[in-house]
Design a protein around this motif. Structure first.
Motif, PDB file in Angstrom:
ATOM      1  N   GLY A  32     -55.324  12.270  20.613  1.00 52.14           N
ATOM      2  CA  GLY A  32     -55.534  13.674  20.265  1.00 52.14           C
ATOM      3  C   GLY A  32     -54.820  14.051  18.992  1.00 52.14           C
ATOM      4  N   GLU A  70     -57.534  21.162  11.971  1.00 50.92           N
ATOM      5  CA  GLU A  70     -58.433  22.307  11.841  1.00 50.92           C
ATOM      6  C   GLU A  70     -58.011  23.485  12.722  1.00 50.92           C
ATOM      7  OE1 GLU A  70     -61.824  20.832  15.052  1.00 50.92           O
ATOM      8  OE2 GLU A  70     -62.179  20.647  12.897  1.00 50.92           O
ATOM      9  N   LEU A  71     -57.065  23.269  13.638  1.00 49.97           N
ATOM     10  CA  LEU A  71     -56.566  24.368  14.458  1.00 49.97           C
ATOM     11  C   LEU A  71     -55.604  25.266  13.689  1.00 49.97           C
ATOM     12  CD1 LEU A  71     -55.930  22.418  17.789  1.00 49.97           C
ATOM     13  CD2 LEU A  71     -57.910  23.799  17.174  1.00 49.97           C
ATOM     14  N   THR A 112     -50.784  12.408  21.463  1.00 45.70           N
ATOM     15  CA  THR A 112     -51.358  13.677  21.024  1.00 45.70           C
ATOM     16  C   THR A 112     -50.286  14.493  20.305  1.00 45.70           C
ATOM     17  OG1 THR A 112     -50.858  15.091  22.928  1.00 45.70           O
ATOM     18  CG2 THR A 112     -52.789  13.682  23.112  1.00 45.70           C
ATOM     19  N   THR A 113     -50.728  15.511  19.584  1.00 44.68           N
ATOM     20  CA  THR A 113     -49.803  16.437  18.946  1.00 44.68           C
ATOM     21  C   THR A 113     -49.622  17.664  19.840  1.00 44.68           C
ATOM     22  OG1 THR A 113     -51.386  17.847  17.768  1.00 44.68           O
ATOM     23  CG2 THR A 113     -50.810  15.733  16.739  1.00 44.68           C
ATOM     24  N   THR A 114     -48.735  18.550  19.395  1.00 48.89           N
ATOM     25  CA  THR A 114     -48.587  19.858  20.042  1.00 48.89           C
ATOM     26  C   THR A 114     -49.043  20.949  19.061  1.00 48.89           C
ATOM     27  OG1 THR A 114     -46.238  19.763  19.398  1.00 48.89           O
ATOM     28  CG2 THR A 114     -46.765  19.280  21.679  1.00 48.89           C
ATOM     29  N   ILE A 115     -50.141  20.666  18.348  1.00 49.83           N
ATOM     30  CA  ILE A 115     -50.634  21.522  17.259  1.00 49.83           C
ATOM     31  C   ILE A 115     -49.515  21.682  16.230  1.00 49.83           C
ATOM     32  CG2 ILE A 115     -51.870  23.614  16.609  1.00 49.83           C
ATOM     33  CD1 ILE A 115     -52.609  24.042  19.473  1.00 49.83           C
ATOM     34  N   LYS A 154     -61.861  21.071  27.312  1.00 46.62           N
ATOM     35  CA  LYS A 154     -60.918  21.910  28.022  1.00 46.62           C
ATOM     36  C   LYS A 154     -61.614  22.509  29.252  1.00 46.62           C
ATOM     37  CE  LYS A 154     -57.298  21.599  25.354  1.00 46.62           C
ATOM     38  NZ  LYS A 154     -56.011  21.033  25.842  1.00 46.62           N
ATOM     39  N   LYS A 164     -46.502  13.115  23.764  1.00 47.86           N
ATOM     40  CA  LYS A 164     -46.369  14.127  22.713  1.00 47.86           C
ATOM     41  C   LYS A 164     -45.001  13.932  22.060  1.00 47.86           C
ATOM     42  CE  LYS A 164     -49.264  17.973  24.322  1.00 47.86           C
ATOM     43  NZ  LYS A 164     -50.035  17.434  25.426  1.00 47.86           N
ATOM     44  N   ARG A 207     -47.734  15.793  12.480  1.00 48.32           N
ATOM     45  CA  ARG A 207     -49.062  15.267  12.818  1.00 48.32           C
ATOM     46  C   ARG A 207     -49.241  13.857  12.247  1.00 48.32           C
ATOM     47  NH1 ARG A 207     -51.535  19.360  10.805  1.00 48.32           N
ATOM     48  NH2 ARG A 207     -52.430  18.319   8.990  1.00 48.32           N
ATOM     49  N   THR A 243     -61.825  17.700  20.178  1.00 45.19           N
ATOM     50  CA  THR A 243     -61.454  18.638  21.232  1.00 45.19           C
ATOM     51  C   THR A 243     -62.518  19.715  21.323  1.00 45.19           C
ATOM     52  OG1 THR A 243     -59.090  18.243  20.885  1.00 45.19           O
ATOM     53  CG2 THR A 243     -59.709  20.258  22.055  1.00 45.19           C
ATOM     54  N   THR A 254     -56.176  17.515  14.925  1.00 41.34           N
ATOM     55  CA  THR A 254     -55.832  18.909  15.247  1.00 41.34           C
ATOM     56  C   THR A 254     -55.551  19.763  14.018  1.00 41.34           C
ATOM     57  OG1 THR A 254     -53.508  18.244  15.574  1.00 41.34           O
ATOM     58  CG2 THR A 254     -54.920  18.294  17.523  1.00 41.34           C
TER      59      THR A 254
END
Length: 361
Positions: free
Chosen positions: A322, A327-328, A296-299, A165, A269, A305, A138, A325
């Motif tokens: 996706g 590292e977010l 994908t995840t939702t963070i 993005k 998601k 995850r 991302t 994530t």
């Protein structure tokens, strides 16, 4: 599964983000939710499982996508009280709260996969062993030079797909950012862009014409979720860029999207759909209808995850998802069992989720 031996527990958590996230629903500085465990068997006097099988789940509500944190907690309490009646009663107790249902259904699936001594993805899909799932990098909203540098770095780390993005800057600057990213990576890296509903139809048209020339692979949610016909018109206009719907999937559902011809791909998601079991059924459904599912995840924390990774691994020929994530988050619920290597997530082959050590104080 002997249901009168089951018990459900949950505890609240708050995970700080590495950097605050600006969204249409406000600034997010942490991900707050509930870790859930379902225990099959007896517990010691201190409340810890003793020779029991334990399944883990996670409910991490997200404004604009799921129920509130307070509604999620109330639903989990109903599930806790009803699970000894039956698993179905527990799931019915959280049916309308998608994050809570995600947690309960994931914990039950993890538990059952452990009882069957199989990785969760094989329990979900009953398919062959899968070692890796391709994942995208991302790329945030940097200026054109930063975007080019970040995309080049991701490519050097082995990512074959990068998702940029877009939608915060002007359309002209976003076009330049995509162009610079393409120049930085050549044709060897697949580029996607996610506008998160930011554009008007005219802006999306301008961007799409340029992206066709640059060689963008996929454009995600360029228009507001309600603009189904607008997405269908953009899809007809495109000479090569695929149109994916994310927010639009939740608003309209698969049948309406297919009837309108509004998308080539849909973003799944699990947290927002109510669980990996729901998302798995939807993946099979959209594949049969000719749409491509992208997970994908939702963070989320490590439990959700990793569950999303198992979901992706259960889908044949799944494209880059996706899922990279972690590292977010500045902190997590426990050790991450998933290794990222050369643009792919290595799928845990342990029984169930493969996540341990998340409940300990």
């Amino acid at each position: 599964m002997i249901e009168d031996r089951l018990s459900l527990e949950y505890r609240q958590f708050s995970l700080s983000l590495s950097s605050p996230l600006e969204t249409a629903d406000g600034r997010i500085e942490s991900r707050d939710g509930f870790l859930v465990r379902v225990v099959d068997g007896d517990s010691r006097e201190d409340g810890k499982p003793d020779d029991a099988t334990v399944g883990y789940g996670e409910a991490t509500p997200l404004a604009g996508w799921t129920e509130s944190v307070s509604d999620c907690e109330a639903a989990l309490e109903r599930a806790r009280e009803s699970i000894r009646g039956s698993v179905n009663e527990a799931l019915e107790a959280v049916e309308r709260q998608v994050a809570a249902r995600h947690a309960v259904s994931l914990a039950l699936a993890d538990l059952q996969a452990k009882r069957e001594a199989t990785p969760l993805y094989r329990y979900l899909g009953r398919g062959p062993m899968v070692g890796r799932v391709p994942v995208n990098a991302t790329i945030g909203d940097g200026d054109p030079s930063e975007t080019a540098a970040d995309t080049r770095e991701a490519a050097e780390r082995g990512f074959g797909t990068c998702k940029l993005k877009v939608g915060i800057r002007s359309v002209e600057e976003d076009i330049e950012r995509i162009r610079r990213a393409r120049e930085a990576t050549g044709d060897g890296v697949t580029l996607r862009a996610d506008a998160n509903e930011a554009w008007t139809f005219e802006e999306a048209e301008t961007a799409l014409d340029a992206f066709d020339e640059i060689g963008l692979s996929l454009l995600e949610q360029p228009l507001p979720a309600g603009a189904l016909e607008g997405h269908a018109t953009l899809r007809k206009r495109s000479n090569g860029v695929l149109i994916a719907l994310d927010e639009g999937l939740l608003e309209h559902g698969v049948d309406a999207i297919c009837e309108a011809g509004a998308a080539d791909a849909v973003v799944l998601k699990p947290m927002a759909l109510g669980g990996i079991d729901v998302a798995r059924k939807m993946a099979v459904w959209v594949n049969e209808l000719g749409l491509t599912p992208i997970v994908t995840t939702t963070i989320d924390g490590v439990v959700a995850r990793t569950g999303a990774l198992h979901l992706a691994a259960s889908i044949p020929d799944v494209p880059a998802c996706g899922l990279a994530t972690a590292e977010l988050l500045a902190e997590d619920l426990g050790r991450d069992p998933v290794l990222l290597e050369n643009g792919a997530a290595v799928v845990p082959q342990a029984k169930g989720l493969g996540v341990d050590g998340v409940w300990e104080e």
